[in-house]
Scaffold this active site. Structure first.
Site, PDB file in Angstrom:
ATOM      1  CD  GLU A  83     -15.192 -68.723  -5.448  1.00 35.63           C
ATOM      2  OE1 GLU A  83     -16.020 -67.747  -6.635  1.00 35.63           O
ATOM      3  OE2 GLU A  83     -16.704 -68.836  -4.186  1.00 35.63           O
ATOM      4  N   GLY A  85      -9.705 -67.046  -8.454  1.00 36.61           N
ATOM      5  CA  GLY A  85      -9.779 -66.449  -9.488  1.00 36.61           C
ATOM      6  C   GLY A  85     -11.124 -66.683 -10.076  1.00 36.61           C
ATOM      7  CG  PHE A  86     -11.645 -70.477 -13.722  1.00 40.96           C
ATOM      8  CD1 PHE A  86     -11.162 -70.290 -15.085  1.00 40.96           C
ATOM      9  CD2 PHE A  86     -12.249 -71.799 -13.481  1.00 40.96           C
ATOM     10  CE1 PHE A  86     -12.047 -70.817 -15.944  1.00 40.96           C
ATOM     11  CE2 PHE A  86     -13.105 -72.209 -14.016  1.00 40.96           C
ATOM     12  CZ  PHE A  86     -13.112 -71.921 -15.238  1.00 40.96           C
ATOM     13  N   GLY A  87     -13.529 -68.974 -10.273  1.00 45.36           N
ATOM     14  CA  GLY A  87     -14.400 -69.333 -10.068  1.00 45.36           C
ATOM     15  C   GLY A  87     -14.239 -70.111  -8.481  1.00 45.36           C
ATOM     16  CE  LYS A 103      -9.298 -73.570 -11.230  1.00 44.84           C
ATOM     17  NZ  LYS A 103      -8.085 -72.461 -10.626  1.00 44.84           N
ATOM     18  CG  ASP A 201      -2.683 -64.357 -10.696  1.00 52.79           C
ATOM     19  OD1 ASP A 201      -2.517 -63.191 -10.215  1.00 52.79           O
ATOM     20  OD2 ASP A 201      -3.780 -65.032 -11.020  1.00 52.79           O
TER      21      ASP A 201
END
Length: 424
Positions: A83, A85-87, A103, A201
């Site tokens: 998992e 940050g996007f999904g 992703k 990030d």
């Protein structure tokens, strides 16, 4: 705590949202949102790609949702690898036979269409050995998916924290190599992209490792184009991971390229110490990595105690000290006093050239310049001699200037602190 082998943390108990409907056929409808996304991508890519920029044009591949559902066995939990940050991220196999990481946007997450657009645009137009390769994307119906090259050695986070029993800890030379590669990727974004790009990030879960532990930066959804010549910063909402964010960005939302320098400094501390940037299980004075490292270094004799216990003393004390100096310069509270990413690249090149050799007879540190004390293949030595000589001529002066500046700053900091102690 388990971690995914490729894209950050893995929740073992997490069930993919597609598991309940794994026998249903993927939707094929298009809505206004997806049409708008595709039109915007095509327009921006057409405007950005010149006739000579074939690599960027070929990188913007579109996939149908059905293709990616087939590649990942309909996103079943057997293909789930983590998992981000996007999904959710699934391992897949394209019709060509290529293994990929797919992703899929989590619609209830923090990232959405804007971050999707940013990532596709940036990675379609920017190519570098230390940036992950985006193979393509899907914007069909409500679906937003990104398709990347598969990184079999996982993320840096997986190799530093909660190490699985079958994995060996990263040795000192590999850690410095990973850090140096990350700086090259960041330096490319800062100086070669037009306009410059602030990554924003950087963290250990976003540094993926290829064969030979070659690092590549991933997850560009939060990246921002840097300020123009007439501006000193970009103002934006604060997004990132606590423990990595630069203090001026966290408090004001003002983002500069020196913000990336700070986050790299945190990652370098992470590599040196093996500690997480934020660990609430430790005491109040120790849960923030940066604060703990600073407190330890108030006494110069403590710097060896900063090293990751998993290294088992297999490192050069000289290189450890220099790496700590670089890290602490990068995480200075005053953004203007931090080095540039170009200067950090030169410093890391110096550190990677001073390889630790446990078998070398070079005194206590056993630290040798790369190639010293090692038998080389005569043919390879002859073939590389001209290239090495040229690189040395180009880099020696730059490296000397950067090293003198960075080590000089450390000396001035110590003198300033001594003067303050005397006058205080």
């Amino acid at each position: 705590m388990g971690h995914c082998p490729c894209f950050g943390r893995k929740n073992k108990g997490t069930k993919s949202k597609n598991d309940d409907n794994k026998d249903e056929k993927p939707p094929l409808n298009l809505n206004k949102s997806s049409v708008k996304i595709n039109e915007k991508l095509e327009q921006k890519l057409d405007l950005s790609v010149t006739e000579d920029d074939d690599h960027a044009q070929s990188n913007a591949v579109t996939f149908s949702y059905r293709e990616l559902a087939t590649a990942t066995n309909n996103f079943r939990k057997e293909s789930f690898i983590g998992e981000g940050g996007f999904g959710s991220v699934h391992k897949g196999k394209l019709r060509s036979g290529q293994i990929v990481a797919v992703k899929q946007l989590n619609h209830s997450g923090l990232q959405g269409d804007k971050e999707f657009l940013v990532e596709v645009l940036l990675l379609s137009l920017l190519r570098h050995p230390n940036l992950v390769n985006l193979i393509g994307y899907c914007a069909e119906g409500e679906q937003r998916l990104l398709v990347y090259e598969f990184m079999p050695f996982g993320s840096l986070e997986c190799r530093l924290h909660d190490l699985k029993p079958h994995l060996q800890p990263l040795d000192w030379n590999t850690r410095m190599k990973i850090a140096a590669g990350a700086t090259k990727g960041l330096n490319f974004l800062h100086n070669e992209a037009n306009p410059p790009v602030i990554y924003r990030d950087l963290k250990s879960s976003n540094i993926l490792l290829d064969e030979g532990f070659h690092p590549k930066l991933s997850d560009f959804g939060l990246a921002k184009f840097g300020p123009n010549d007439d501006r000193s910063h970009v103002s934006t909402r604060v997004m990132g991971t606590h423990g990595y964010c630069a203090p001026e960005y966290a408090s004001t939302g003002k983002l500069t390229m020196k913000s990336d320098v700070y986050t790299f400094g945190v990652v370098l501390l992470e590599l040196i110490t093996g500690r997480r940037p934020l660990d609430m299980t430790r005491g109040d004075e120790k849960y923030m990595l940066v604060d703990w490292a600073r407190s330890m270094l108030k006494d110069d004799k403590n710097f060896v105690g900063l090293a990751d216990p998993l290294l088992k003393g297999q490192f050069s004390e000289h290189s450890l000290g220099k790496a700590m100096e670089v890290a602490l310069m990068c995480v200075r509270d005053d953004a203007h006093s931090r080095p540039s990413m170009t200067e950090v690249v030169h410093a890391m090149n110096y550190l990677t050239s001073r390889r630790y050799d446990p078998n070398a007879d070079c005194g206590k540190d056993r630290c040798v310049a790369e190639g010293e004390g090692q038998m080389e293949n005569p043919r390879e030595l002859h073939e590389n001699l001209e290239e090495t000589s040229l690189l040395n001529r180009i880099q020696d002066r730059q490296r000397a200037v950067a090293e003198a500046k960075m080590w000089g700053e450390t000396w001035r900091d110590k003198r300033r602190q001594q003067t303050q102690n005397v006058t205080g």
